[in-house]
Design a protein around this motif. Sequence first.
Motif, short mmCIF file in Angstrom:
data_model
loop_
_atom_site.label_atom_id
_atom_site.label_comp_id
_atom_site.label_asym_id
_atom_site.label_seq_id
_atom_site.Cartn_x
_atom_site.Cartn_y
_atom_site.Cartn_z
N GLY A 198 -17.00 47.90 -6.77
CA GLY A 198 -18.46 48.00 -6.77
C GLY A 198 -19.05 48.18 -8.16
N LYS A 234 -21.94 52.48 -0.05
CA LYS A 234 -21.53 51.60 -1.14
C LYS A 234 -22.63 50.66 -1.61
CE LYS A 234 -19.53 47.79 1.36
NZ LYS A 234 -18.59 46.71 1.26
N ASP A 288 -22.55 47.01 -10.26
CA ASP A 288 -23.81 47.78 -10.25
C ASP A 288 -23.91 48.58 -11.55
OD1 ASP A 288 -24.29 46.99 -7.61
OD2 ASP A 288 -23.32 48.77 -6.76
N LYS A 312 -29.07 42.01 -10.98
CA LYS A 312 -27.65 42.05 -10.62
C LYS A 312 -27.49 41.40 -9.25
CE LYS A 312 -24.01 43.93 -8.39
NZ LYS A 312 -23.78 44.38 -7.01
MG MG Z 1 -21.54 46.45 -4.40
#
Ligand code: MG
Length: 422
Positions: free
Chosen positions: A155, A213, A158, A7
């Motif tokens: 976010g 984060k 992920d 990722k």
């Molecule tokens: Mg992130």
Amino acid sequence: MSLIVHKYGGTSMGSTERISNVAKRVAKWARVGHQMVVVPSAMSGETNRLLALAKELAPSTLTDAYSRELDMLAATGEQASSALLAIALQAEGLESVSYAGWQVPIRTNNAYTKARIESIDDKRVRADLAAGRVVIVTGFQGLDESGNITTLGRGGSDTSAVAVAAAMKADECLIYTDVDGVYTTDPRVVPEARRLETVSFEEMLEMASMGSKVLQIRSVEFAGKYKVKLRVLSSFTPWDIDINTEAASGTLITFEEDENMEQAIVSGIAFSRDETKISVLGVPDKPGIAYQILGAVADANIEIDMIIQNISKGGLTDFSFTVNHGDYAKTMDLLKNVVMPKLGAEEVVGDTKICKVSIVGIGMRSHVGVASTMFRVLSEEGINIQMISTSEIKTSVVIDEKYMELAVRALHKAFGLDQAPA
Ligand code: MG
Ligand code: ADP
Ligand code: ASP
């Protein structure tokens, strides 16, 4: 041959030059014989840019119709970077194909802007891998049961990556980002922060849920549920470093406590500026009040974090809780216009200038007095604590946001996190 998921976050995908570097790194992994699935984020700043355009046209976030369009819009950021990465891989001489969330498909519920992944159909991806292609699965997005595009919350790439790794039983999921692992706290706030070689799944879960984060919380939840081997590492090392060195770098999320694990009482400090505090004042103190206030908020799909109810004076009590910034306007509206008149409360007041600071560590289970050290350190700095919440392995406080960095630095030092464990 292993099945590996990579990722790459927004900064790692931030320019065509960086995308080309990502392609070279992925090609290095593919050429030693691994089957590669890559999940990219939008180029850095793109999601913010898109959402700001929507806000220019209409600031309201109260309707589902509006949130639906926010997801249509924000999903384009990841779609663009996925296609660019596939093109860059082709330029490296590899066969590569990118799929949007709806093409895989990655199915989610219909909670726009914070949807949860429900299932992933990996047939198409497997067929491409078997044909020798590198497959790009677009991060952050999915498809609800009515065919609408959804996104997974900020976010969320992920989570796409770890969910794909879980669904495909990948051998490993590598989260490449702009720091070289998980640190004792955000290294941008405390330069003395140290990288952790390993961090336990439970600690990572608390750190993520308390605001670090570096990994979105749901990605950690997926990793725990499906025992995905998960590592956080840097995308800024030269792409041609030795693959075995790269594979062992960064921070590994571990599921068992082994002897080599760093045995600090407090392993990390997390903080979040994303909290707001709402108080319902002068509520009649009788059974069912908490349910009537918090039930209405939960029914509106708003997540509540810390809660306190004060002792009652003259049959009236005050009730405070925290919600994310993004849910603040909606929650205030709901409380003022629906809940307050129904309950006969006196007033609803909000405070958006707060933050939450948390200390996290599995060592806290077997050590008493850790929370009191935290309170002492904050009092020595003259920082007033507005709310407290504790669990087995963390203590969180809500304080005025202007003291956030001071509090994090003082706590980091007081718990000896800037020094390597003995
Ligand atoms: Mg992130
Ligand atoms: P990406 O775009 O790669 O997903 P993010 O910005 O979402 O990257 O997450 C990486 C950032 O997380 C780092 O740049 C760092 O500032 C921040 N961060 C917060 N807490 C931590 C921590 N404990 N360890 C490492 N990074 C952290
Ligand atoms: N692009 C999305 C965001 O900025 C998702 C992600 O980067 O993981 O939140």
